[in-house]
Scaffold this active site. Structure first.
Site, PDB file in Angstrom:
ATOM      1  N   TYR A 237      11.068  -5.099   0.533  1.00 14.77           N
ATOM      2  CA  TYR A 237      11.749  -3.826   0.826  1.00 14.77           C
ATOM      3  C   TYR A 237      13.263  -3.937   0.779  1.00 14.77           C
ATOM      4  O   TYR A 237      13.961  -2.961   0.993  1.00 14.77           O
ATOM      5  CB  TYR A 237      11.292  -3.255   2.171  1.00 14.77           C
ATOM      6  CG  TYR A 237      11.331  -4.213   3.345  1.00 14.77           C
ATOM      7  CD1 TYR A 237      12.517  -4.474   4.010  1.00 14.77           C
ATOM      8  CD2 TYR A 237      10.163  -4.843   3.785  1.00 14.77           C
ATOM      9  CE1 TYR A 237      12.550  -5.346   5.080  1.00 14.77           C
ATOM     10  CE2 TYR A 237      10.187  -5.721   4.855  1.00 14.77           C
ATOM     11  CZ  TYR A 237      11.379  -5.970   5.495  1.00 14.77           C
ATOM     12  OH  TYR A 237      11.405  -6.840   6.551  1.00 14.77           O
ATOM     13  N   LYS A 238      13.778  -5.143   0.513  1.00 21.23           N
ATOM     14  CA  LYS A 238      15.233  -5.312   0.411  1.00 21.23           C
ATOM     15  C   LYS A 238      15.619  -5.126  -1.058  1.00 21.23           C
ATOM     16  O   LYS A 238      15.517  -4.025  -1.577  1.00 21.23           O
ATOM     17  CB  LYS A 238      15.623  -6.659   1.018  1.00 21.23           C
ATOM     18  CG  LYS A 238      15.313  -6.671   2.525  1.00 21.23           C
ATOM     19  CD  LYS A 238      15.498  -7.990   3.220  1.00 21.23           C
ATOM     20  CE  LYS A 238      15.173  -7.844   4.707  1.00 21.23           C
ATOM     21  NZ  LYS A 238      15.016  -9.126   5.399  1.00 21.23           N
ATOM     22  N   ARG A 385      27.925  -5.836   7.288  1.00 18.30           N
ATOM     23  CA  ARG A 385      27.390  -6.324   6.008  1.00 18.30           C
ATOM     24  C   ARG A 385      27.541  -5.232   4.958  1.00 18.30           C
ATOM     25  O   ARG A 385      27.131  -4.088   5.171  1.00 18.30           O
ATOM     26  CB  ARG A 385      25.907  -6.692   6.131  1.00 18.30           C
ATOM     27  CG  ARG A 385      25.647  -7.883   7.028  1.00 18.30           C
ATOM     28  CD  ARG A 385      24.233  -8.400   6.866  1.00 18.30           C
ATOM     29  NE  ARG A 385      23.219  -7.359   6.980  1.00 18.30           N
ATOM     30  CZ  ARG A 385      21.918  -7.598   7.040  1.00 18.30           C
ATOM     31  NH1 ARG A 385      21.455  -8.835   6.958  1.00 18.30           N
ATOM     32  NH2 ARG A 385      21.056  -6.610   7.157  1.00 18.30           N
TER      33      ARG A 385
HETATM   34  C1  LIG Z   1      14.095  -9.212   6.467  1.00 16.27           C
HETATM   35  C2  LIG Z   1      13.694 -10.593   6.846  1.00 16.27           C
HETATM   36  C3  LIG Z   1      12.450 -10.860   7.424  1.00 16.27           C
HETATM   37  C4  LIG Z   1      11.540  -9.701   7.779  1.00 16.27           C
HETATM   38  O1  LIG Z   1      10.263 -10.069   8.125  1.00 16.27           O
HETATM   39  P1  LIG Z   1       9.171  -8.903   8.302  1.00 16.27           P
HETATM   40  O2  LIG Z   1       7.949  -9.624   8.622  1.00 16.27           O
HETATM   41  O3  LIG Z   1       9.147  -8.149   7.004  1.00 16.27           O
HETATM   42  O4  LIG Z   1       9.634  -7.998   9.383  1.00 16.27           O
HETATM   43  C5  LIG Z   1      12.100 -12.175   7.689  1.00 16.27           C
HETATM   44  N1  LIG Z   1      12.959 -13.195   7.411  1.00 16.27           N
HETATM   45  C6  LIG Z   1      14.193 -12.959   6.876  1.00 16.27           C
HETATM   46  C7  LIG Z   1      15.105 -14.096   6.574  1.00 16.27           C
HETATM   47  C8  LIG Z   1      14.592 -11.656   6.586  1.00 16.27           C
HETATM   48  O5  LIG Z   1      15.793 -11.427   6.070  1.00 16.27           O
END
Ligand SMILES: *Cc1c(COP(=O)(O)O)cnc(C)c1O
Length: 425
Positions: A237-238, A385
């Site tokens: 989702y990023k 950021r």
């Molecule tokens: C965004 C992110 C997550 C998110 O984990 P979810 O299980 O999707 O909530 C985990 N680790 C890092 C380094 C992140 O940047």
């Protein structure tokens, strides 16, 4: 590219946009009106392709119902594996080494559990600037094995509060280390770690190397198989723009296809015999084994669409534009924002896709920016950021965001906002 190549002024930015080979891709994305969205490292924007793919999944559900598992395009039964095949080039892996499944946190649980059971040593090396969920999951896995996390977790410290030195990671590995698990890019400062050097040093000492690629997949090319990384996780989702809470991805090196997943479930069963409903579990003989329960098609479909955009270009071209945008952003912060500091390494090979702009009042600055329609996020204690996502952010956007930031800081506009409470930022 170095700073001498950049000039101040909106005209310069517009000229850069004219010659940007990826500029046309921005039209595919829905960008909320009158907004500068530089938060694609937290939640990427919706594209027409992702929307269409989601619409198609809904239509297939409507028209095919249960038959979607076999008759949809692609069949839902193999959806996780097919998306894994398409993600493989983005991380430099073989198609069988990648699958989409679960969430990132769940994938950390299953892969840390699996590889801890498989490894020789008893310790896990992480770093103090990690995203918190990674440590929560690792500690829980250690506790479930009767191991005291305070003893088994070796936390590499930062020398400057922003970055982690490769030599400090390597120095933390010893004969009793089972796994080194680190992020590719630190979520706050945006430092890109040296995956190859860490993996080589780990392997020299008989240590397994795993990485969390949440902040690099879709913006930094990877070469996981060639480097020999043992396992990796990431979210979609990023930079992959697959939507809030979209299905996550994982990679397991083919040398480990004989491992037994720590979190077993029928969706990771050998697909040939899954529907024989045997009481004994036979894991798939590839990364597909790390799926657990039924794939959530509605949170996987947008990824199928958003990957089309990557397939029209290359991850190298995306990285190239990302580096130019962040170089330009750093140049503008240096030139225009004397009260702010750049907390991100300046060397291109030590930088991911976003820039940490530091200011003592970062929280209130980010609130003032939001009021002006600039969407950034704040990370404690002092970081704003700023992420120029290369698929939809232009040079003009970057110029304009820094201009807004300059007004907020120079006029102390942030003083009109309340100091920090709680909530999602
Ligand atoms: C965004 C992110 C997550 C998110 O984990 P979810 O299980 O999707 O909530 C985990 N680790 C890092 C380094 C992140 O940047």
């Amino acid at each position: 590219m170095n700073a001498d190549d950049f000039e101040l002024g909106a005209e310069f930015a517009a000229a850069r946009d004219e010659t940007d080979p990826l500029a046309h891709l921005a039209d595919r994305f829905y960008d909320p009106d009158d907004e500068w969205y530089v938060d694609g490292n937290s939640l990427g924007l919706l594209s027409e392709e992702a929307e269409d793919a989601l619409d198609r999944a809904v239509s297939e559900w409507k028209d095919l119902a249960i038959r979607g598992w076999t008759d949809a395009d692609p069949p839902w039964f193999h959806y996780g594996e097919r998306l894994g095949d398409r993600l493989a080039p983005l991380v430099g892996a073989e198609p069988e080494e990648v699958v989409v499944a679960n969430s990132t946190t769940v994938n950390i649980h299953t892969l840390i559990g699996t590889f801890y059971d498989r490894a020789e040593g008893s310790k896990i090396v992480v770093d103090e600037l990690d995203f918190p969920t990674d440590h929560y999951a690792i500690r829980a896995q250690l506790r479930q094995r009767g191991v005291d996390p305070d003893e088994a977790l070796t936390v590499v410290e930062s020398r400057d509060g922003r970055t982690i030195e490769t030599e400090d990671v390597i120095g933390a590995l010893d004969d009793d280390t089972a796994i080194a698990f680190l992020p590719s890019v630190l979520y706050r400062s945006g430092q890109l770690l040296d995956i190859e050097a860490i993996t080589e040093a780990a392997h020299d000492r008989g240590v397994l190397a795993g990485f969390d690629l949440a902040h690099s997949v879709g913006v930094v090319p990877h070469d996981l198989s060639a480097v020999g990384v043992d396992f990796a996780v990431w979210c979609s989702y990023k930079y992959l723009n697959a939507g809030p809470g979209a299905i996550a991805g994982l990679y397991v090196n083919e040398n480990h296809f004989d491992a037994r997943p720590a979190l077993a479930g029928w969706w990771g069963h050998d697909k040939e015999t899954q529907f024989e409903m045997n009481p004994t579990y036979t894991p798939a003989d590839d990364a597909g084994a790390y799926q657990i329960g039924t794939i959530p098609i509605l949170s996987a479909a947008p990824l199928a669409g958003s990957l089309q955009i990557f397939e029209e270009t290359s991850i190298e071209a995306v990285r190239e534009k990302s580096l130019r945008l962040t170089d330009y952003l750093i140049f503008l912060v240096d030139e225009r924002l004397p009260d702010c500091e750049v907390g991100t390494p300046r060397e291109p090979d030590r930088r991911g896709g976003h820039v940490a702009v530091e200011h003592p009042e970062a929280y209130r600055v980010s609130e003032a920016l939001k009021e002006r329609g600039v969407v950034v996020d704040f990370r404690p204690p002092n970081v704003v950021r700023v992420c120029p996502a290369p698929l939809y952010t232009s040079y003009e956007d970057v110029w304009e965001v820094v201009e807004q930031l300059r007004q907020v800081v120079d006029n102390r506009e942030y003083e009109q906002f309340e100091p920090r409470g709680g909530g999602v930022t």
